[in-house]
Design an enzyme around this catalytic site. Structure first.
Site, PDB file in Angstrom:
ATOM      1  N   ASN A   7       0.878  -1.169   0.000  1.00 26.43           N
ATOM      2  CA  ASN A   7       0.000   0.000   0.000  1.00 26.43           C
ATOM      3  C   ASN A   7       0.915   1.217   0.000  1.00 26.43           C
ATOM      4  OD1 ASN A   7      -1.802   2.023   0.452  1.00 26.43           O
ATOM      5  ND2 ASN A   7      -2.722   1.121   2.287  1.00 26.43           N
ATOM      6  N   ARG A  91      -2.522  -2.158  -3.497  1.00 30.15           N
ATOM      7  CA  ARG A  91      -3.728  -1.352  -3.315  1.00 30.15           C
ATOM      8  C   ARG A  91      -3.624  -0.154  -4.256  1.00 30.15           C
ATOM      9  NH1 ARG A  91      -5.136   2.962   1.275  1.00 30.15           N
ATOM     10  NH2 ARG A  91      -7.280   3.318   0.657  1.00 30.15           N
ATOM     11  N   HIS A 180     -12.768   2.774  -0.119  1.00 35.15           N
ATOM     12  CA  HIS A 180     -12.771   1.719   0.915  1.00 35.15           C
ATOM     13  C   HIS A 180     -13.470   0.465   0.408  1.00 35.15           C
ATOM     14  CE1 HIS A 180     -12.748   5.149   4.111  1.00 35.15           C
ATOM     15  NE2 HIS A 180     -11.512   4.710   3.967  1.00 35.15           N
ATOM     16  N   ARG A 241     -11.333  15.455   7.453  1.00 28.22           N
ATOM     17  CA  ARG A 241     -12.133  15.866   6.290  1.00 28.22           C
ATOM     18  C   ARG A 241     -13.541  16.255   6.732  1.00 28.22           C
ATOM     19  NH1 ARG A 241     -10.871  10.513   3.478  1.00 28.22           N
ATOM     20  NH2 ARG A 241      -8.650  10.708   3.055  1.00 28.22           N
ATOM     21  N   GLU A 384      -8.112  -5.248   5.199  1.00 26.00           N
ATOM     22  CA  GLU A 384      -7.959  -4.924   3.781  1.00 26.00           C
ATOM     23  C   GLU A 384      -6.778  -5.662   3.164  1.00 26.00           C
ATOM     24  OE1 GLU A 384      -8.528  -0.722   5.076  1.00 26.00           O
ATOM     25  OE2 GLU A 384      -9.318  -0.484   3.069  1.00 26.00           O
TER      26      GLU A 384
END
Ligand code: AMP
Length: 396
Positions: A7, A91, A180, A241, A384
């Protein structure tokens, strides 16, 4: 097979070496400050102490080389030879409309990922650098790209279109993509399995509440709506965010602060969310501690955050005309009982009856509702990396 999951960010690279047969993590780690002074590799083998190595990483190829050296080192290594790595799973954040599934990486795929760069200018170029660096270090090992957006490509048009002139979709592909996806897919599948639901007749809502946060509606195993949009800025209130705001706030603030769009975007991405609201920070442990000490703003922030989650759950129950199960996952979803309990207070109208003895349950898989609850609430830790390893093995 041993699968290396990568990743890659603009200055960081996370990795896990996973045994795909036992699904166990053989080693994992993180390269930080790549291309910046003070580069560092942290490597960990389960059951052993962490190893930290400070060494310059002028580029991502240097970082990948260091990771491979560490994995094969006589002192801290876990494999004797690089030939033991059967495949690499990467990823990749944005696959646009080009990728509805994971793919084996070849030159055409690299080109197609690069064509999605302007949809995720901070992430996709970094993901590609990671792919190129691994290709240079392991030219003969098959590699697979697993996209954050792919799982949501099943969304119907009514869910992914914005109320904007249609030509912006036609010309620039401005639409909801969602992110996601690997996590929403992993958790919804696990939920269906755990509750023995009929995969072709199931309604699951997944609340992925981490530093970045999103919710999805998964109907019959397919994503039909999700809260993040063209970019990961839309939807829930997140660590830093803003999530959903009135778009007119952008012009209003630009005028008040006398700044341009780039600074407004910086504020919305990095200075907003619970960090901005609480004036404390983005870590929910700090927020929780402040709230416990009576900090009014921390309490209001947790209330506002949880309310937004509850509103999305209501919206997605409506979108699917019902819901069988609601899943909490990721750092906050798995660990923060305050948020989970606050959200649960809004769910009575759905027939949710929480199991009071599970109010403090955290960190592991389990059902949180009482046996007579019409809708189940589940805690399902996301993984993940394992999902990427599974996809990788399936394709190579
Ligand atoms: P993630 O992005 O999934 O790693 O989630 C990060 C968020 O999870 C941060 O806001 C953390 O404060 C929160 N988190 C992680 N562990 C805990 C914990 N043990 N208790 C409360 N919050 C946690």
């Amino acid at each position: 097979m041993k699968v290396l999951v990568i990743n890659c960010g603009s200055s960081s690279l996370k990795y896990q070496l996973i045994d795909s047969d036992s699904e166990e993590v053989i080693a994992k780690g993180l390269c930080e400050r790549i291309t910046i002074e003070g580069s560092m590799l942290t490597h960990q083998v389960p059951g052993k102490d962490k190893v930290e190595v400070k060494s310059p990483m002028p580029d991502h190829k240097a970082a990948v080389s260091m990771v491979l050296d560490m994995l094969t080192s006589s002192e801290h290594g876990v494999i004797s030879d690089l030939s033991e790595i059967g495949a690499v799973g990467h990823r990749v954040v944005h696959g646009g409309e080009k990728f509805a599934k994971s793919v084996v990486i070849d030159d055409d795929v690299i080109k197609a990922i690069a064509e999605c760069n302007d949809l995720a200018p901070l992430h996709n170029p970094a993901n590609l650098i990671g792919i190129e660096a691994c290709k240079a270090c392991m030219p003969n090992v098959p590699m697979v790209a697993v996209f954050d957006t792919a799982f949501h490509q099943t969304m119907p048009k009514k869910a992914y279109l914005y109320g904007l002139p249609y030509e912006y979709y036609e010309d620039y592909k401005v639409r909801r993509y969602g992110f996601h996806g690997t996590s929403h897919s992993f958790v919804s599948k696990r939920c269906i399995e755990l509750l023995n639901l009929d995969p072709k007749n199931s309604k699951v809502i997944v609340c992925h509440l981490g530093n970045g946060a999103s919710i999805s509606a998964v109907l019959n195993g397919e994503s039909v709506d999700t809260s993040m949009g063209l970019t990961p800025l839309e939807g829930l209130i997140m660590g830093t965010r803003s999530g959903d705001i009135d778009p007119a706030i952008m012009e209003f603030l630009a005028n008040k602060l006398n700044v341009g769009i780039p600074e407004i975007m910086n504020i919305l991405n990095k200075k907003s969310g619970v960090a901005g609201l609480s004036k404390i920070g983005s870590d929910f442990r700090d927020l929780g501690a402040a709230a416990d000490n009576g900090d009014e703003l921390a309490i209001t922030t947790l209330d506002t955050y949880s309310y937004r989650v509850a509103k999305y759950i209501g919206a997605y129950a409506a979108a699917m005309n019902g819901v069988d199960a609601i899943c909490f996952t990721a750092g906050i979803g798995e660990n923060n009982t305050t948020v989970r309990n606050k959200v649960s207070e809004y769910l009575g109208y759905l027939g949710v009856v929480m199991d009071e003895s599970k109010r403090d349950f955290r960190g592991e898989e389990g059902e949180l509702t009482a046996p007579d609850s019409k809708v189940k609430v589940m805690l399902i830790p996301t993984n993940e990396e394992l999902a990427i390893a599974r996809e990788t093995v399936a394709l190579v």
